[in-house]
Design a protein around this motif. Sequence first.
Motif, PDB file in Angstrom:
ATOM      1  N   VAL A 298       0.842  -1.207   0.000  1.00 23.71           N
ATOM      2  CA  VAL A 298       0.000   0.000   0.000  1.00 23.71           C
ATOM      3  C   VAL A 298       0.869   1.247   0.000  1.00 23.71           C
ATOM      4  O   VAL A 298       0.617   2.211  -0.728  1.00 23.71           O
ATOM      5  N   TYR A 299       1.937   1.251   0.823  1.00 22.09           N
ATOM      6  CA  TYR A 299       2.838   2.395   0.823  1.00 22.09           C
ATOM      7  C   TYR A 299       3.479   2.592  -0.550  1.00 22.09           C
ATOM      8  O   TYR A 299       3.755   3.725  -0.957  1.00 22.09           O
ATOM      9  N   GLY A 300       3.715   1.493  -1.245  1.00 19.30           N
ATOM     10  CA  GLY A 300       4.249   1.603  -2.604  1.00 19.30           C
ATOM     11  C   GLY A 300       3.279   2.313  -3.529  1.00 19.30           C
ATOM     12  O   GLY A 300       3.672   3.168  -4.326  1.00 19.30           O
ATOM     13  N   VAL A 301       1.986   1.970  -3.433  1.00 14.16           N
ATOM     14  CA  VAL A 301       0.963   2.653  -4.240  1.00 14.16           C
ATOM     15  C   VAL A 301       0.933   4.141  -3.903  1.00 14.16           C
ATOM     16  O   VAL A 301       0.756   4.990  -4.775  1.00 14.16           O
ATOM     17  N   MET A 302       1.166   4.467  -2.622  1.00  7.73           N
ATOM     18  CA  MET A 302       1.143   5.863  -2.177  1.00  7.73           C
ATOM     19  C   MET A 302       2.432   6.603  -2.523  1.00  7.73           C
ATOM     20  O   MET A 302       2.557   7.794  -2.247  1.00  7.73           O
ATOM     21  N   GLY A 303       3.394   5.900  -3.114  1.00  9.26           N
ATOM     22  CA  GLY A 303       4.637   6.551  -3.528  1.00  9.26           C
ATOM     23  C   GLY A 303       5.718   6.563  -2.466  1.00  9.26           C
ATOM     24  O   GLY A 303       6.769   7.170  -2.675  1.00  9.26           O
ATOM     25  N   MET A 304       5.511   5.866  -1.346  1.00  7.48           N
ATOM     26  CA  MET A 304       6.518   5.830  -0.287  1.00  7.48           C
ATOM     27  C   MET A 304       7.434   4.626  -0.516  1.00  7.48           C
ATOM     28  O   MET A 304       7.448   3.658   0.256  1.00  7.48           O
ATOM     29  N   TYR A 305       8.226   4.691  -1.590  1.00  5.39           N
ATOM     30  CA  TYR A 305       8.977   3.514  -2.033  1.00  5.39           C
ATOM     31  C   TYR A 305      10.063   3.114  -1.042  1.00  5.39           C
ATOM     32  O   TYR A 305      10.260   1.922  -0.772  1.00  5.39           O
ATOM     33  N   SER A 306      10.797   4.074  -0.518  1.00  6.18           N
ATOM     34  CA  SER A 306      11.874   3.752   0.410  1.00  6.18           C
ATOM     35  C   SER A 306      11.326   3.072   1.659  1.00  6.18           C
ATOM     36  O   SER A 306      11.903   2.090   2.151  1.00  6.18           O
ATOM     37  N   ILE A 307      10.219   3.594   2.180  1.00 10.21           N
ATOM     38  CA  ILE A 307       9.598   2.986   3.358  1.00 10.21           C
ATOM     39  C   ILE A 307       9.163   1.558   3.041  1.00 10.21           C
ATOM     40  O   ILE A 307       9.378   0.630   3.832  1.00 10.21           O
TER      41      ILE A 307
END
Length: 548
Positions: free
Chosen positions: A134-143
């Motif tokens: 989900v964080y990847g979809v939100m653009g938080m790739y490093s996290i």
Amino acid sequence: MSKKQIVKTKSIIRILIRPVLFIMLFFWMMNAYSLPQSVITEEKLEETLKRLDEAIDQKSHYSEVLQMHCDSMKLAALHSKGQEKTDIYWQLYDIYRRVQTDSALYYLNELSESPDIQGNTTGESRIKMCRAEVYGVMGMYSISINMLNDIDSTQLPPDLRLKYFHILRTIYGWFASYVRGTTEEKAYSLQTDAYRDSIIANERDSVSLHIVMADKLLVEGKASSALELLDADLADTSEEYKRYIYINKSEAHRQLGDDRSYTYYLALAAIGDIQNGVREYMALPALARELYEKGDVGQAYRYLLCSLEDATSCKARLRAIETGSILPIIDKAYKDQESAQHRTERIMMLVLILFSLVLASVLLLLHHQNDKLNSARSHLLEANDHLQQSNEELAKADKVKEEYIAIYLDKCRGYLEALQKYRRDLLKLAKSKQNETLLKRLDSSDLMDAEQQRFYKDFDEAFLNIHPHFVERFNALLEEGHELVPKRGELLTTELRIFALIRLGVSDTGSIAQFLNYSPSTVYNYRSRVKSHARGGKESFESTVMTI
């Protein structure tokens, strides 16, 4: 020259010409076969694009159907316990991860509190993987990548290990797209390739395996081989798989130079996304770009607006950035096209008016001709004034839009930097085993309060930059002695901030409360108190505010 010599000469010429003609025919046939031959007719493509337009028109209906389905599942969850409730929450997460990331995270948080998950290493790893997705979809790739790196994939069961590879391949692919044109792109692309190979080595589902293998072939430029794999699965597979098959087929046809098939399969993928309630579009932005390059600016503009609206709603950051990067270009082209069309219409109207005036001048007496010419001149001046006013309004709208986009991007970057710094501080405390300090930091709301005040300040500055005379004009609508004056060091009071949102079109009390982190009753009381001191009556007060 004798007749016999002439006949002999003609025979020699025919003998020499035949090989030349054969060679020319051979090269013509080779060239014809080398050109891409599309199996998609223009009529079939137009019909599919029409279906896509109809799907976009009914988008709200599809969303309502999906929401009704989710509501029924939520109701079932309220009356369920144990594993049954857990299964429903997993289903809700699976729906929301492509529709509304906030809701997906909510159900992951609920699942993490489930007794079936707590203390279960496999279950906790699954939660962490899904949260990273989900964080990847939100653009938080490093996290996302950091969360996944904390998981020992060797301890996962086969199905979760495969999901682990899928998520990492997807996130590194997004990361590579996000940093395209930079030195980091190659490194992320290599990671994408590595996890794609891991999927191929572990995948047992033939359709899913073929999709990933086709993706690998497309990266290697082997479009024809990719199509052979995809065509074998397309006839009998689920809608979820068809979405990815259509995307891969479109890319294969693009590599082969078949623009019509490329557009056709993008349209099919976009139809599937919309009908299934997916808001994190892959195909629609690419289709908009393709139609724009072909000169269909109107359709491209409509598809991009749809993509940006749903990407923002879903909080799919990469899709929003991809769409936002080309939207200003297409928006300008669309407005230029509209302006040209309006100019043409005005010119045609003026021609008709002039023609009518000329015809009337023949029928009327000569002494009226001078008055009619003056009337025509007046019409021309009005048209020019209207054109100038329209151009000024368009320029102002473009400026406001650019300012909003710049403010939005800057705020997103600031939040990410603040979160990253906060995460590093906590990590230092954890590594140094300062548990008591760490718990105090986690229990403290100082960061949220500071970010909230920073948000208010950024909002106030952005709003007053666009509407610099808002406070003065707003107070002119209130009774004397009840004007709203910000305190020293403030730009807007709470009441002014609420009515600033109303000026921007956000009139729902619940939306304003959520935006400013107040309770709905607080917002309602503020609105009622201010309206009670309106000069022209409280019924029309807010509609008047919308015009200042």
